[in-house]
Design a protein around this motif. Sequence first.
Motif, PDB file in Angstrom:
ATOM      1  N   SER A 149       0.339  -0.895  -0.235  1.00 23.84           N
ATOM      2  CA  SER A 149      -0.235  -0.149  -0.323  1.00 23.84           C
ATOM      3  C   SER A 149       1.258   1.299  -0.298  1.00 23.84           C
ATOM      4  N   ASP A 150       1.524   1.254   0.594  1.00 27.30           N
ATOM      5  CA  ASP A 150       3.239   2.866   0.582  1.00 27.30           C
ATOM      6  C   ASP A 150       3.167   2.383  -0.319  1.00 27.30           C
ATOM      7  N   VAL A 151       4.149   1.160  -1.460  1.00 28.93           N
ATOM      8  CA  VAL A 151       4.573   1.785  -3.274  1.00 28.93           C
ATOM      9  C   VAL A 151       3.549   2.189  -3.444  1.00 28.93           C
ATOM     10  N   ALA A 152       2.144   2.132  -3.564  1.00 35.02           N
ATOM     11  CA  ALA A 152       0.688   2.235  -4.449  1.00 35.02           C
ATOM     12  C   ALA A 152       0.486   3.468  -4.408  1.00 35.02           C
ATOM     13  N   LEU A 153       1.238   4.199  -3.408  1.00 39.01           N
ATOM     14  CA  LEU A 153       0.908   5.720  -2.643  1.00 39.01           C
ATOM     15  C   LEU A 153       1.569   6.754  -3.814  1.00 39.01           C
ATOM     16  N   MET A 154       2.913   6.056  -3.889  1.00 41.16           N
ATOM     17  CA  MET A 154       4.183   7.487  -4.433  1.00 41.16           C
ATOM     18  C   MET A 154       3.151   6.727  -5.753  1.00 41.16           C
ATOM     19  N   GLY A 155       3.507   8.580  -6.321  1.00 43.41           N
ATOM     20  CA  GLY A 155       3.122   9.052  -8.092  1.00 43.41           C
ATOM     21  C   GLY A 155       4.074   8.369  -8.949  1.00 43.41           C
ATOM     22  N   THR A 156       4.508  10.110  -9.877  1.00 42.11           N
ATOM     23  CA  THR A 156       5.293   9.309 -11.130  1.00 42.11           C
ATOM     24  C   THR A 156       5.666  10.255 -11.614  1.00 42.11           C
ATOM     25  N   ALA A 157       6.407  10.890 -10.933  1.00 43.43           N
ATOM     26  CA  ALA A 157       6.805  13.373 -10.427  1.00 43.43           C
ATOM     27  C   ALA A 157       7.809  13.381 -10.175  1.00 43.43           C
ATOM     28  N   ASP A 158       8.854  13.847 -10.814  1.00 43.01           N
ATOM     29  CA  ASP A 158      10.490  14.466  -9.812  1.00 43.01           C
ATOM     30  C   ASP A 158       9.973  15.498  -9.504  1.00 43.01           C
ATOM     31  N   THR A 159       9.719  15.906  -8.271  1.00 44.20           N
ATOM     32  CA  THR A 159       9.625  17.018  -7.814  1.00 44.20           C
ATOM     33  C   THR A 159      10.709  17.336  -7.526  1.00 44.20           C
ATOM     34  N   ASN A 160      11.471  18.679  -7.227  1.00 45.63           N
ATOM     35  CA  ASN A 160      12.110  18.802  -5.954  1.00 45.63           C
ATOM     36  C   ASN A 160      11.715  20.165  -5.027  1.00 45.63           C
ATOM     37  N   TRP A 161      10.953  19.265  -3.973  1.00 44.55           N
ATOM     38  CA  TRP A 161      10.486  20.702  -3.815  1.00 44.55           C
ATOM     39  C   TRP A 161      10.900  22.485  -3.105  1.00 44.55           C
ATOM     40  N   GLN A 162      11.737  22.104  -2.425  1.00 48.93           N
ATOM     41  CA  GLN A 162      12.711  22.889  -2.434  1.00 48.93           C
ATOM     42  C   GLN A 162      12.977  24.463  -3.660  1.00 48.93           C
ATOM     43  N   GLY A 242       6.002  27.832   7.240  1.00 52.71           N
ATOM     44  CA  GLY A 242       5.768  26.721   7.104  1.00 52.71           C
ATOM     45  C   GLY A 242       6.624  26.248   5.913  1.00 52.71           C
ATOM     46  N   ALA A 243       6.061  26.271   4.818  1.00 55.23           N
ATOM     47  CA  ALA A 243       6.593  25.620   3.748  1.00 55.23           C
ATOM     48  C   ALA A 243       8.091  25.388   3.387  1.00 55.23           C
ATOM     49  N   ILE A 244       9.309  26.042   4.356  1.00 52.08           N
ATOM     50  CA  ILE A 244      10.425  25.688   4.338  1.00 52.08           C
ATOM     51  C   ILE A 244      10.286  23.887   4.678  1.00 52.08           C
ATOM     52  N   GLY A 245      10.027  24.507   5.930  1.00 52.26           N
ATOM     53  CA  GLY A 245      10.076  22.725   6.816  1.00 52.26           C
ATOM     54  C   GLY A 245       9.055  21.829   5.992  1.00 52.26           C
ATOM     55  N   GLY A 281       0.704  14.085  11.098  1.00 51.99           N
ATOM     56  CA  GLY A 281       1.233  12.755  10.573  1.00 51.99           C
ATOM     57  C   GLY A 281       2.079  13.213   9.095  1.00 51.99           C
ATOM     58  N   ALA A 282       1.431  13.976   8.712  1.00 43.31           N
ATOM     59  CA  ALA A 282       1.361  14.065   7.453  1.00 43.31           C
ATOM     60  C   ALA A 282       1.656  15.192   6.867  1.00 43.31           C
ATOM     61  N   ALA A 283       2.726  15.870   6.028  1.00 40.01           N
ATOM     62  CA  ALA A 283       3.887  17.463   5.671  1.00 40.01           C
ATOM     63  C   ALA A 283       2.374  18.263   4.469  1.00 40.01           C
ATOM     64  N   ARG A 284       2.594  19.473   4.536  1.00 41.06           N
ATOM     65  CA  ARG A 284       1.394  19.649   3.444  1.00 41.06           C
ATOM     66  C   ARG A 284       2.188  20.450   2.397  1.00 41.06           C
ATOM     67  N   ASN A 285       1.005  20.440   1.256  1.00 47.53           N
ATOM     68  CA  ASN A 285       2.554  20.808   0.036  1.00 47.53           C
ATOM     69  C   ASN A 285       2.608  22.238   0.458  1.00 47.53           C
ATOM     70  N   PRO A 286       4.554  22.200   0.135  1.00 50.47           N
ATOM     71  CA  PRO A 286       4.529  23.422   0.315  1.00 50.47           C
ATOM     72  C   PRO A 286       4.292  24.828  -0.811  1.00 50.47           C
ATOM     73  N   VAL A 287       4.012  24.759  -1.969  1.00 50.58           N
ATOM     74  CA  VAL A 287       3.741  25.377  -2.787  1.00 50.58           C
ATOM     75  C   VAL A 287       2.125  26.336  -2.542  1.00 50.58           C
ATOM     76  N   ASN A 293      -2.112  30.938   0.859  1.00 49.33           N
ATOM     77  CA  ASN A 293      -2.236  32.128   1.866  1.00 49.33           C
ATOM     78  C   ASN A 293      -1.485  33.549   2.051  1.00 49.33           C
ATOM     79  N   ASN A 294      -2.511  34.061   1.861  1.00 45.50           N
ATOM     80  CA  ASN A 294      -2.486  35.741   1.682  1.00 45.50           C
ATOM     81  C   ASN A 294      -2.624  36.535   2.549  1.00 45.50           C
TER      82      ASN A 294
END
Length: 354
Positions: A149-162, A242-245, A281-287, A293-294
């Motif tokens: 189930s963990d493997v199934a949750l992964m996506g197909t993208a290659d994103t460097n969030w920083q 909070g986007a940094i963490g 228990g889960a991070a938020r989308n930093p972007v 948030n305004n």
Amino acid sequence: TGATISADQLLVGKIAGVQVTTNGGAPGAGSTIRIRGGSSLSASNSPLIVIDGVPVDNNGVAGMRNPLNLVNPNDIDTYTVLKDASATAIYGSRASNGVIIITTKRGKDGNPLKLNFTSNFSYGQLVDQVDVLTTQQFRDYVTTNGTASDVALMGTADTNWQDEIYQDALTFDNNISAVGSTNWLTYRGSIGYSDFNGLLKTDNVQRTTLSVGLGTKLFDDHLKVDVNIKSAFLKNHFANQGAIGNAISFDPTQDITMNVQNFGGYFEWLQPGTANPVSVGAARNPVALLYQNNNESDVTRFVGNVQLDYKFHFLPELRANLNLGLDTSSSNGDNITLASACLLYTSPSPRDRG
């Protein structure tokens, strides 16, 4: 070294016994100033700030990153730091942690009108990033150590969030001033406009400053009159720190957005069976944290005073001094979280995700 945004940056490493520690990397962020260390565990250890004879409130103004953003560094003539008991003798208990006296530039007798314009451009770039797993390393680790189930949750993208939350910081600082004198008046006026971007996307401060200084002498130079006016207008946009963490810990196999129209389309992990983001228990989308948030504020601050200094005719060494000052500020702001940061798209996958 970059543009000098606030007056406290001019003190860094310049005066023995004075420590200036920047509170953050946001444009115009305040600093912690200590003169010969701190003296209290619970009370304020900040020194008293005096600008052209007016003690100003340095506890902060709502919506203003730094109280010293009132003063344009281009207008400062001298700094004087009082460290010992003489400070308390002059200014009372408020000066128990020392005094920083800021004197701004003024016109001088006998000088003709002179106009001056300065413009500065600064470019800032992120030097390094936090070392995290690459997308492939993350994928290999989950595949080797995770459940099906963990493997199934992964996506197909290659994103460097920083890479997605940081930007090259461009800064513009412009200042025009006029200084001179007449037979009976010395004068100096300046207008400054600055636009500072932070390394974190959406982080920005725009500042307009106005400074006017007038001086004259009356009654055979026995009465000296000085008028000082300073005003600052600031427009702040605060990035969600909070986007940094979250950029360090968010899943690099996921896309920034999904191909949907509702709620901004940003990807988020959602609580199973609901359209609510996982808050524990889960991070938020930093972007999404940055762009959904305004948080803005508009601040106006005014500091002005009139000083009268009179030398008695019968005893020139005896002087009477009157200083009338005003320090006032007003601010308003909004912190709006758009719906797309709270309620996102639900995708039919082994675990709800948006």
